[in-house]
Design a protein around this motif. Structure first.
Motif, short mmCIF file in Angstrom:
data_model
loop_
_atom_site.label_atom_id
_atom_site.label_comp_id
_atom_site.label_asym_id
_atom_site.label_seq_id
_atom_site.Cartn_x
_atom_site.Cartn_y
_atom_site.Cartn_z
N GLY A 36 0.78 -1.23 0.00
CA GLY A 36 0.00 0.00 0.00
C GLY A 36 0.81 1.28 0.00
N GLY A 55 2.37 8.17 -1.40
CA GLY A 55 1.01 7.89 -0.96
C GLY A 55 0.97 6.62 -0.15
N GLU A 57 -1.95 3.73 1.22
CA GLU A 57 -3.32 3.22 1.26
C GLU A 57 -3.80 3.09 2.70
N LEU A 67 -6.50 6.55 -0.59
CA LEU A 67 -5.06 6.82 -0.63
C LEU A 67 -4.82 8.19 -0.04
N ALA A 95 -4.20 5.96 -7.60
CA ALA A 95 -5.28 5.65 -6.65
C ALA A 95 -6.47 5.04 -7.40
N CYS A 100 -9.16 2.73 -5.31
CA CYS A 100 -9.44 3.58 -4.15
C CYS A 100 -10.67 4.44 -4.41
N LEU A 103 -8.69 10.11 -2.91
CA LEU A 103 -7.33 10.51 -2.57
C LEU A 103 -7.47 11.76 -1.74
#
Length: 141
Positions: A36, A55, A57, A67, A95, A100, A103
Motif C-alpha cells: 500500500g 502515498g 493506502e 489513498l 489511486a 481507491c 485521494l
C-alpha cells in the motif's frame, strides 16, 4: 519530464534532496516492502530527481480503500513548472488504478503553493479541520 514509480532503495536515496531530512536505507527498504505504499519520482531530462510524491493506502471495514497523499516535494529549481501538479495527477491515477474511492491530503491553510497545486490537479476543499498529534520518544530514530 518523466514520472516513474520508485522500486529500488537506490532510487529513494538518490532523491535525498527532496526529503525533509536524510533518508535512511533501512526505512527506504521498509517503505518499498510495505503493502500500500507508493512513491512516484519526476525525473528531469538529464535524469535528475526533480520532484516526488508519496502515498499510503488506508483501509477501513465500512469505507474500503483510500489513498493519502503523504508528501509532495519539488526541487526549488523546478517549481512553478507544473511538476507538482503532474505528480499529484499521477498519484490520483494510481489511486484510481488501485480501486481507491478517494485521494486526500492535509494542507496547512496558509500554504498557498500547496493549495494552488492541489486545486489545479482537481482537488476540492473540504473545509478547515484540526489535526492533533501524539509524539513519542522513539529510540533509534
Amino acid at each position: 519530464m518523466r514520472i516513474g514509480r520508485a522500486t529500488t532503495v537506490a532510487e529513494l536515496l538518490a532523491a535525498a534532496h527532496l526529503y525533509d531530512g536524510p533518508p535512511q536505507e533501512r526505512w527506504a527498504e521498509a517503505f518499498l516492502a510495505a503493502p500500500g505504499h507508493v512513491m512516484l519520482i519526476a525525473y528531469a531530462e538529464d535524469g535528475f530527481p526533480a520532484g516526488l510524491v508519496s502515498g499510503i493506502e488506508m483501509l477501513h471495514p465500512d469505507k474500503g480503500v483510500e489513498l493519502c497523499l503523504y508528501e509532495l516535494s519539488v526541487d526549488e529549481a523546478y517549481r512553478r513548472r507544473g511538476v507538482g501538479r503532474a505528480l499529484t495527477e499521477a498519484l490520483a491515477a494510481e489511486a484510481r488504478a488501485r480501486g481507491c474511492y478517494d485521494l486526500w491530503v492535509g494542507v496547512d491553510p496558509d500554504n498557498e503553493a500547496a493549495l494552488r497545486t492541489y486545486r489545479s490537479a482537481g482537488a476540492r476543499d473540504e473545509g478547515a479541520f484540526t489535526m492533533l498529534t501524539w509524539e513519542f520518544d522513539v529510540k533509534d530514530r
